[in-house]
Design an enzyme around this catalytic site. Structure first.
Site, PDB file in Angstrom:
ATOM      1  N   ASP A   9      96.226 -18.648 106.574  1.00  0.00           N
ATOM      2  CA  ASP A   9      97.649 -18.786 106.871  1.00  0.00           C
ATOM      3  C   ASP A   9      98.401 -17.482 106.620  1.00  0.00           C
ATOM      4  O   ASP A   9      99.344 -17.153 107.336  1.00  0.00           O
ATOM      5  CB  ASP A   9      98.257 -19.897 106.022  1.00  0.00           C
ATOM      6  CG  ASP A   9      97.907 -21.280 106.549  1.00  0.00           C
ATOM      7  OD1 ASP A   9      97.284 -21.362 107.623  1.00  0.00           O
ATOM      8  OD2 ASP A   9      98.273 -22.277 105.895  1.00  0.00           O
ATOM      9  N   LEU A  63     105.651 -26.293  97.535  1.00  0.00           N
ATOM     10  CA  LEU A  63     104.923 -27.495  97.139  1.00  0.00           C
ATOM     11  C   LEU A  63     104.397 -27.350  95.710  1.00  0.00           C
ATOM     12  O   LEU A  63     104.503 -28.285  94.902  1.00  0.00           O
ATOM     13  CB  LEU A  63     103.766 -27.741  98.112  1.00  0.00           C
ATOM     14  CG  LEU A  63     102.919 -28.992  97.881  1.00  0.00           C
ATOM     15  CD1 LEU A  63     103.750 -30.251  98.055  1.00  0.00           C
ATOM     16  CD2 LEU A  63     101.724 -29.009  98.828  1.00  0.00           C
TER      17      LEU A  63
END
Length: 298
Positions: A84, A202
């Protein structure tokens, strides 16, 4: 008639995706094995592979060398090879050119790079046939001001993070559209897009946001008060954070996607809003956002 239309669309997509840039993370693509494999595959498909000058030299494929500007400006399709983080860097560079990115995962988790390296050719084939969908991911733009000094034009796909460099906690005064929200005593604060909600946000206890939602999350990092909690605001809101270190020489960092970093000292004002550009990601799998979420967060 339906089959003829599908056939025409597929041929048209092949023409549209003729110039294909392969952008590998050279640390993850050992010996550029996957890069070379995909170059050969694209040649077989009648496409024009493109590589950065540095990668072309390492791969001993000088005929495909392009400058970075040429790669992002003139390619029809960008293939991100890595994790990512690799795609985030490409997303920031290519956003103004509005080029679609196909992410091939050479890492582990991969929320953005959903295609596995062992099925890369199948994914490319789908793209060339027009069997894909495009996801427009909102981005953030950030400006930093200290007195008369200003830094503008910082963009991020995941998040803008303001974090301490030393053991000293930071004091943040948070405003939304010039309305005072709260004073935070914390190790830092994250302002993230829905795309970035499954990253640092998160881990810091922030909310998971659906990828196509038009909202922004503001999440304190290790706050020193029990009442400091994440909040969610509209993507059209402007978030302003006044950073007030305990001492004028206390350093802290403002980072875009954890990659573009600015080390600062003293009182600064950081302002974040939705960017005018976005990152376009190609999806070739029918998985929904919730399917991916369940699979990745097991």
């Amino acid at each position: 008639l339906h089959n003829r239309i599908k056939s025409f669309r597929a041929r048209n997509e092949v023409r549209k995706m003729k110039k294909v840039a392969i952008l590998p993370n050279i640390q993850k693509d050992k010996g550029l094995a996957v890069t070379k494999r995909l170059v050969r595959y694209l040649e077989e498909k009648g496409c024009q592979p493109r590589l950065s000058e540095a990668v072309a030299e390492l791969a001993e494929l000088p005929q495909y060398a392009q400058t970075e500007t040429e790669l992002y400006q003139n390619s029809d399709l960008l293939i991100s090879l890595g994790g990512d983080g690799t795609l985030l860097g490409i997303g920031r560079k290519t956003a103004k050119f509005e080029k679609p990115i196909l992410g091939i995962n050479l890492g582990t988790l991969g929320f953005l790079t959903a295609e596995d390296k062992n099925y890369a050719e199948a994914a490319i084939d789908k793209v060339l046939k027009g069997d894909f969908k495009l996801e427009k991911r909102m981005m953030l733009t950030c400006g930093i001001a200290k007195g008369d000094e200003r830094t503008e034009g910082i963009i991020a796909l995941n998040d803008i993070c303001i974090t301490r460099d030393l053991y000293k906690i930071l004091e943040f005064h948070v405003f939304v559209n010039d309305e005072f929200v709260d004073t935070l005593l914390a190790d830092g604060v994250i302002i993230c897009t829905p795309t970035g909600s499954t990253a640092y946000n998160l881990s810091a206890g922030g909310p998971v946001l659906k990828a196509d939602a038009q909202i922004i999350a503001i999440t304190p990092i290790s706050p020193h008060t029990l009442t400091s909690r994440p909040i969610v605001v509209s993507a059209d809101d402007v978030v302003t954070v006044e950073v007030k270190p305990s001492r004028e020489d206390t350093p802290f960092t403002v980072s875009a996607d954890g990659q573009n970093n600015f080390t600062l000292t003293g009182q600064n004002v950081v302002q974040i809003r939705r960017a005018d550009v976005c990152t376009t990601i190609i999806k070739t799998k029918p998985q929904s956002f919730y399917d991916v979420l369940r699979h990745k967060l097991k």
